[in-house]
Design a protein around this motif. Structure first.
Motif, PDB file in Angstrom:
ATOM      1  N   ILE A  48       3.774   2.094   2.521  1.00 42.91           N
ATOM      2  CA  ILE A  48       4.803   3.072   2.477  1.00 42.91           C
ATOM      3  C   ILE A  48       3.584   4.256   2.420  1.00 42.91           C
ATOM      4  CG2 ILE A  48       6.366   4.465   0.105  1.00 42.91           C
ATOM      5  CD1 ILE A  48       6.831   1.423  -0.848  1.00 42.91           C
ATOM      6  N   ALA A  49       4.057   4.983   3.616  1.00 47.07           N
ATOM      7  CA  ALA A  49       3.283   6.225   3.416  1.00 47.07           C
ATOM      8  C   ALA A  49       4.667   7.706   3.588  1.00 47.07           C
ATOM      9  CB  ALA A  49       2.606   6.289   4.983  1.00 47.07           C
ATOM     10  N   ASP A  50       3.776   8.544   3.455  1.00 49.51           N
ATOM     11  CA  ASP A  50       3.991  10.059   4.292  1.00 49.51           C
ATOM     12  C   ASP A  50       4.367  10.622   5.175  1.00 49.51           C
ATOM     13  OD1 ASP A  50       5.540  12.368   3.679  1.00 49.51           O
ATOM     14  OD2 ASP A  50       4.191  12.880   1.959  1.00 49.51           O
ATOM     15  N   ILE A  51       5.073  11.382   5.527  1.00 51.78           N
ATOM     16  CA  ILE A  51       4.921  11.212   6.746  1.00 51.78           C
ATOM     17  C   ILE A  51       3.495  12.867   7.054  1.00 51.78           C
ATOM     18  CG2 ILE A  51       5.773  12.788   8.820  1.00 51.78           C
ATOM     19  CD1 ILE A  51       6.586   9.209   8.715  1.00 51.78           C
ATOM     20  N   ARG A  52       4.253  14.135   6.050  1.00 52.57           N
ATOM     21  CA  ARG A  52       3.214  15.164   6.393  1.00 52.57           C
ATOM     22  C   ARG A  52       2.137  15.075   5.183  1.00 52.57           C
ATOM     23  NH1 ARG A  52       7.045  19.446   7.692  1.00 52.57           N
ATOM     24  NH2 ARG A  52       7.982  19.323   9.761  1.00 52.57           N
ATOM     25  N   MET A  53       1.419  15.108   5.522  1.00 52.87           N
ATOM     26  CA  MET A  53       0.239  14.931   4.728  1.00 52.87           C
ATOM     27  C   MET A  53      -1.299  16.271   5.338  1.00 52.87           C
ATOM     28  SD  MET A  53      -0.536  10.813   3.711  1.00 52.87           S
ATOM     29  CE  MET A  53       0.267  10.595   5.507  1.00 52.87           C
ATOM     30  N   PRO A  54      -1.921  16.031   4.573  1.00 51.39           N
ATOM     31  CA  PRO A  54      -3.242  16.668   5.167  1.00 51.39           C
ATOM     32  C   PRO A  54      -4.031  16.138   5.675  1.00 51.39           C
ATOM     33  CG  PRO A  54      -2.612  17.115   3.020  1.00 51.39           C
ATOM     34  CD  PRO A  54      -2.493  15.948   3.070  1.00 51.39           C
ATOM     35  N   GLY A  55      -4.727  16.457   7.067  1.00 51.94           N
ATOM     36  CA  GLY A  55      -5.316  15.122   7.647  1.00 51.94           C
ATOM     37  C   GLY A  55      -4.352  14.711   8.919  1.00 51.94           C
ATOM     38  N   MET A  56      -4.723  13.181   8.694  1.00 56.29           N
ATOM     39  CA  MET A  56      -4.163  12.656   9.618  1.00 56.29           C
ATOM     40  C   MET A  56      -2.402  12.500   9.064  1.00 56.29           C
ATOM     41  SD  MET A  56      -4.840   8.306   9.990  1.00 56.29           S
ATOM     42  CE  MET A  56      -5.636   8.636  11.076  1.00 56.29           C
ATOM     43  N   SER A  57      -1.268  12.349   9.971  1.00 55.83           N
ATOM     44  CA  SER A  57      -0.418  12.553   9.618  1.00 55.83           C
ATOM     45  C   SER A  57       0.430  11.012   9.436  1.00 55.83           C
ATOM     46  CB  SER A  57       0.815  13.399  10.537  1.00 55.83           C
ATOM     47  OG  SER A  57       1.083  12.074  11.387  1.00 55.83           O
ATOM     48  N   GLY A  58       1.339  10.637   8.678  1.00 57.17           N
ATOM     49  CA  GLY A  58       1.625   8.622   8.455  1.00 57.17           C
ATOM     50  C   GLY A  58       1.767   8.435  10.357  1.00 57.17           C
ATOM     51  N   LEU A  59       2.326   9.248  11.232  1.00 52.88           N
ATOM     52  CA  LEU A  59       2.422   8.981  12.169  1.00 52.88           C
ATOM     53  C   LEU A  59       1.382   8.721  13.182  1.00 52.88           C
ATOM     54  CD1 LEU A  59       5.388  11.131  13.229  1.00 52.88           C
ATOM     55  CD2 LEU A  59       6.095   9.065  12.863  1.00 52.88           C
TER      56      LEU A  59
ATOM     57  N   ALA B  62       1.410  -1.440   0.099  1.00 51.10           N
ATOM     58  CA  ALA B  62      -0.109  -0.014   0.443  1.00 51.10           C
ATOM     59  C   ALA B  62       0.819   0.823  -0.019  1.00 51.10           C
ATOM     60  CB  ALA B  62      -1.005   0.286   1.575  1.00 51.10           C
ATOM     61  N   ILE B  63       0.847   2.337  -1.023  1.00 48.01           N
ATOM     62  CA  ILE B  63       1.336   3.279  -1.116  1.00 48.01           C
ATOM     63  C   ILE B  63       0.143   4.687  -0.318  1.00 48.01           C
ATOM     64  CG2 ILE B  63       2.453   5.189  -2.430  1.00 48.01           C
ATOM     65  CD1 ILE B  63       2.510   2.824  -4.166  1.00 48.01           C
ATOM     66  N   VAL B  64       0.860   5.497   0.737  1.00 46.58           N
ATOM     67  CA  VAL B  64      -0.132   6.765   1.092  1.00 46.58           C
ATOM     68  C   VAL B  64       0.996   7.869   0.971  1.00 46.58           C
ATOM     69  CG1 VAL B  64      -1.533   7.226   2.767  1.00 46.58           C
ATOM     70  CG2 VAL B  64      -1.312   4.643   2.629  1.00 46.58           C
ATOM     71  N   ASP B  65      -0.282   8.927   0.413  1.00 45.59           N
ATOM     72  CA  ASP B  65       1.250   9.661   0.270  1.00 45.59           C
ATOM     73  C   ASP B  65      -0.266  10.618  -0.908  1.00 45.59           C
ATOM     74  OD1 ASP B  65       2.899  11.839  -1.291  1.00 45.59           O
ATOM     75  OD2 ASP B  65       4.048  10.241  -1.055  1.00 45.59           O
ATOM     76  N   ASP B  66      -0.397  11.516  -0.208  1.00 48.77           N
ATOM     77  CA  ASP B  66      -0.845  13.191  -0.954  1.00 48.77           C
ATOM     78  C   ASP B  66      -0.775  13.777  -2.206  1.00 48.77           C
ATOM     79  OD1 ASP B  66       0.614  14.094   0.939  1.00 48.77           O
ATOM     80  OD2 ASP B  66       0.002  16.078   0.621  1.00 48.77           O
ATOM     81  N   ASP B  67       0.478  13.153  -2.939  1.00 50.58           N
ATOM     82  CA  ASP B  67       1.117  13.761  -3.796  1.00 50.58           C
ATOM     83  C   ASP B  67       0.766  13.213  -4.768  1.00 50.58           C
ATOM     84  OD1 ASP B  67       2.797  14.195  -5.815  1.00 50.58           O
ATOM     85  OD2 ASP B  67       4.251  15.278  -4.817  1.00 50.58           O
ATOM     86  N   ASP B  68       0.162  13.346  -6.001  1.00 49.00           N
ATOM     87  CA  ASP B  68      -0.543  12.127  -7.319  1.00 49.00           C
ATOM     88  C   ASP B  68       1.312  11.388  -7.896  1.00 49.00           C
ATOM     89  OD1 ASP B  68      -2.637  13.058  -6.648  1.00 49.00           O
ATOM     90  OD2 ASP B  68      -3.073  14.576  -8.530  1.00 49.00           O
TER      91      ASP B  68
END
Length: 117
Positions: free
Chosen positions: A48-59, A3-9
Motif C-alpha cells: 500500500i503506497a502513497d503517491i506523493r511523498m518527498p523523494g521517490m513518489s509512489g509511481l 507493506a505500507i509506504v507513506d510519509d504521513d505518520d
C-alpha cells in the motif's frame, strides 16, 4: 506481509492498526527509498503506497519494482490523484487506486484480492 509506504505518520499508524485488526501482518516504511533497502522484500505480498511523498513518489517506486521484475500487487492511496495519474498507475500494474479519505472496508477488500492473486 503487507507493506505500507507513506510519509504521513498518522496514516501509517492507522493503516497498520486496520490491517492488524483483521490479522494481517504489516511492515511500515516512511519512503520508497526505505522500502527498497528492506531485506524482507521477498516476504511482501501486497504494497500500500502513497503517491506523493518527498523523494521517490509512489509511481517511481512502482516503476523501480517493475524494472527490478518484482511483481508485488500495489494499492495506491492519495489525496492528490487525478484520472491521468490513476490510469498511469493501473496501466503499470497497480491493483487499485484509492482517493483519501477511503472506505476502510473497500481497502481491506482490495488487500484481500491482492493477497489472493
Amino acid at each position: 506481509m503487507v507493506a505500507i509506504v507513506d510519509d504521513d505518520d498518522s496514516m501509517r499508524s492507522a493503516l497498520q492498526g486496520l490491517l492488524k485488526a483483521v490479522g494481517l501482518p504489516t511492515q511500515a516504511f516512511t519512503s520508497g527509498e526505505e522500502f527498497l533497502k528492506c531485506d524482507q522484500r521477498d516476504e511482501i505480498a501486497c504494497l500500500i503506497a502513497d503517491i506523493r511523498m518527498p523523494g521517490m513518489s509512489g509511481l517511481e517506486l512502482q516503476a523501480q519494482l517493475n524494472a527490478d521484475r518484482r511483481r508485488i500487487p500495489i494499492i495506491f492511496i492519495t489525496a492528490h490523484g487525478d484520472e491521468k495519474m490513476r490510469m498511469q498507475a493501473l496501466r503499470a500494474g497497480a491493483v487499485e487506486f484509492m482517493a483519501k479519505p477511503f472506505n476502510d472496508e473497500a481497502l481491506l477488500e482490495s488487500v484481500r484480492a491482492a493477497l489472493a492473486s
